[in-house]
Structure formats: C-alpha cells, structure tokens
Design a protein around this motif. Structure first.
Motif, mmCIF file in Angstrom:
data_model
loop_
_atom_site.group_PDB
_atom_site.id
_atom_site.type_symbol
_atom_site.label_atom_id
_atom_site.label_comp_id
_atom_site.label_asym_id
_atom_site.label_seq_id
_atom_site.Cartn_x
_atom_site.Cartn_y
_atom_site.Cartn_z
ATOM 1 N N ILE A 82 0.820 -1.215 0.000
ATOM 2 C CA ILE A 82 0.000 0.000 0.000
ATOM 3 C C ILE A 82 0.851 1.260 0.000
ATOM 4 C CG2 ILE A 82 -1.306 1.394 1.680
ATOM 5 C CD1 ILE A 82 -3.095 -0.079 -0.168
ATOM 6 N N SER A 83 1.858 1.234 0.876
ATOM 7 C CA SER A 83 2.728 2.382 0.983
ATOM 8 C C SER A 83 3.412 2.665 -0.358
ATOM 9 C CB SER A 83 3.749 2.079 2.078
ATOM 10 O OG SER A 83 4.402 3.220 2.462
ATOM 11 N N THR A 84 3.917 1.599 -0.972
ATOM 12 C CA THR A 84 4.573 1.723 -2.276
ATOM 13 C C THR A 84 3.602 2.280 -3.321
ATOM 14 O OG1 THR A 84 5.809 -0.252 -1.669
ATOM 15 C CG2 THR A 84 5.939 0.427 -3.975
ATOM 16 N N ALA A 85 2.390 1.763 -3.294
ATOM 17 C CA ALA A 85 1.400 2.187 -4.287
ATOM 18 C C ALA A 85 1.022 3.663 -4.107
ATOM 19 C CB ALA A 85 0.152 1.310 -4.195
ATOM 20 N N ILE A 86 0.776 4.086 -2.876
ATOM 21 C CA ILE A 86 0.390 5.487 -2.648
ATOM 22 C C ILE A 86 1.483 6.417 -3.181
ATOM 23 C CG2 ILE A 86 -0.231 7.253 -0.942
ATOM 24 C CD1 ILE A 86 -0.843 4.893 1.012
ATOM 25 N N LYS A 87 2.732 6.098 -2.822
ATOM 26 C CA LYS A 87 3.840 6.972 -3.247
ATOM 27 C C LYS A 87 3.880 7.086 -4.767
ATOM 28 C CE LYS A 87 6.707 5.580 0.604
ATOM 29 N NZ LYS A 87 7.653 4.506 0.915
#
Ligand code: PBG
Ligand code: ZN
Length: 325
Positions: free
Chosen positions: A96-101
């Motif tokens: 999720i973190s990777t995707a948001i960034k």
C-alpha cells in the motif's frame, strides 16, 4: 372544504429543472486493488470489470479514470506475504505504501483514499490481531497497530484514511496518532456503520481475505439493528470522524437516511461487491436494462442522503453521464 386542483404535468426540460436529486461524476470514489508484479491485470470472476492490478497497470488506470472525470480512488492492497499481524501493512515498503507513493508521484491530482484494515494482510483473514485462547479479535491490540498503519499511509501521501475494521475507539485512536505525527489536517472517513453482511462475498475473492475460521460478526453489526446503527455512526462523529459511512448500501437505505438526519457530517455509502455482482449478472443475462437500473440505484443512494458513493460502477456511471450531454 377540500378544493381540488389540476396540476400541470412538468414534462421535457422542466422535468430536469425541478428534479430534486442529481448524480454527478464528482460524487464517486472508485475502488482499486493493487498487487505486486508487472503487467498484471486479472479480472475477478465474480465481478466482471473489476481487476487485481500491479502498480504499473494502476498508474495506467488512473489515466483512464481522469479522462472520465474520476479523480478519487480508494486503494486496497494484496500483499505477497500474509502473517498473523499483517506486517506488510505496517511497513514503509509494503504494497500500500509503495502504491500510494507511486500514484501521488505520477498523478498528484488524484485523491487517494486508503482502506485501513488488516484482513487483507493477515493469514487468518480477520480484521485485527487474534486472541489465541478466544479466537476473536483483540480490540485494543488492534487499535495500537491501526495507529501505526494510519501513520504509514499518511507518510506515503494518502489524502484520506478510511478505517474499515469496526474496532471500538478506532477513530479517537487514529486521530491521536495522526495528530501526534503531524497530520492534523488529514481527514478520516469512517466505515462507521458496517453490517456483518453476505454482500461482501465477491470482495473477499478479490482481496483474498475470507476469514480462515469464524466470521466477522463479533465486530461487524447485526443487520437487524437500527438504533445501534445510528449510535455507531454518532459515536464515530463524537470521536472526530470527518465523514460517516453506511455499508452495504442497497439493503440499508433507511439507515442512510436516519443517520443523515442525525448528523451534519457528510455521508458516504459503499455500494459493495455483492450489489455490483447482482446487477452485472442480471444485466449479462438480459434480465434487466443494466444502464437504467445502475443509474436508478445511484439516484436512490443520493436521495437517501449519500454525498459520496463508493462504487465499482463508477466508470460506467461516468461514461453514462458523459453521454447525457
Ligand atoms: C475490509 C473491507 C471489506 C470491504 C471493504 N473493506 C470486506 C469485509 O469486511 O469483509 C467490502 C467491500 C465490498 O464488498 O465491496 N474490512
Ligand atoms: Zn477488514
């Protein structure tokens, strides 16, 4: 004495001038499911038109969404590895973190909402940490790691956090955690009235989050309870929620109206996977006029009091609205 009037029929253009409820493309949040890999776009068999996508595909999808005028998405992550506490969701390099960034970098104009829960990240599929002896979710232990997950989302660049686990006290906990980390202005949309529902079936296929034992009835609401439904949302308002939500939508429009009348906060409905699947299947078998029924359903959500509609139909509705002009 009762006097009878003959009222003029309001036809043609006048019919739209006096229409009380309007559906706009700006009302929608579109759900997206992100997984690792490259070039992956796998259709979910129970939800035609809905895909699990790798990040490169999600970035392309955002281009399509913007063309349709859709600028808001809610993100769900499907991690490579699941464990008992959902570690992937607590890690800065998690899915999720990777995707948001990546999304915020390539599409800063997209409004990215994150679903905050653990069921997609835990190997047992429950929405939090499990008490071994009791085989139920430990509310307070889950609150603690929920605060961590919120800050992970915030640091990655999320525009709004949407906790969906129905843990008691979650809104207060998240507000405190976000404030402490310097995110005082990051809004929280609470899944404030979420029923324990059979309508989530297809979602659990997409998110691969079917509980391996038991069900979610200990933390989700009994569909039979109306007063409790209102209390749950009002309690989240008092804890500092910015937007309230009723989920599922269709079978609960009475609840939407009742909460709307009891609060001054904006309200969302989640038009869930099973609701989508029903219309899709009926449409595919020519049992209903699909477009017409979809639009009628969206109008009903707005009429009941929804300001925001989270729906897998969002792209279709946006296309229909374009055709209208
Ligand atoms: C996770 C979550 C669920 C949905 C949204 N967030 C599933 C669940 O509670 O099992 C359901 C969405 C849908 O059915 O479309 N807590
Ligand atoms: Zn969950």
């Amino acid at each position: 004495m009762f006097q009878r009037f003959r009222r003029t029929r309001l036809n043609g253009h006048l019919r739209s001038l006096v229409r009380e409820t309007h559906v706009n493309v700006e009302d929608f949040i579109y759900p997206l499911f992100v997984r690792s890999g490259k070039g992956i776009k796998t259709e979910v068999s129970s939800m035609p038109g809905v895909f699990q996508m790798s990040l490169d595909e999600i970035l392309k999808e955002c281009v399509e969404l913007k063309k349709l005028g859709l600028y808001s998405i809610i993100l769900f992550g499907i991690p490579d590895v699941k464990d008992s506490i959902g570690s992937d969701s607590l890690c800065e390099h998690g899915i999720i973190s990777t995707a948001i960034k990546a999304i915020k970098k390539e599409h800063p104009d997209m409004f990215v909402v994150t679903d905050l829960c653990f069921c997609e990240y835990t190997d047992h599929g429950h929405c939090g940490i499990i008490d071994d002896e009791k085989e139920t979710v430990n509310n307070d232990a889950t609150l603690e790691i929920s605060g961590q997950q919120a800050v992970i989302h915030a640091k990655a660049g999320a525009d709004m956090i949407a906790p969906s686990g129905m843990m008691d006290g979650i809104i207060e906990t998240l507000r405190d955690s976000l404030d402490e980390a310097g995110f005082e202005n990051l809004p929280i949309m609470s899944y404030s009235t979420k029923f324990s529902s059979g309508y989530y079936g297809p979602f659990r296929d997409v998110a691969e989050s079917t509980p391996s034992f038991g069900d979610r009835a200990s933390y989700q609401m009994d569909p039979a309870n109306r007063r409790e439904a209102v209390n749950e949302s009002i309690s989240d308002e008092l804890q500092g929620a910015d937007i309230l939500m009723v989920k599922p939508a269709l079978a609960y429009l009475d609840i939407v109206r009742e909460i709307k009348d009891a609060t001054s906060l904006p309200m969302a409905v989640y038009n869930v996977s099973g609701e989508y699947a029903m219309l899709k299947m009926a449409g595919a078998n020519n049992l209903i006029d699909y477009d017409r029924v979809v639009m009628e359903t969206m109008v009903a959500f707005k009429r009941a009091g929804a300001d925001i509609i989270i729906s897998y139909h969002a792209k279709e509705v946006a296309t229909m609205l374009k055709g209208k002009i």
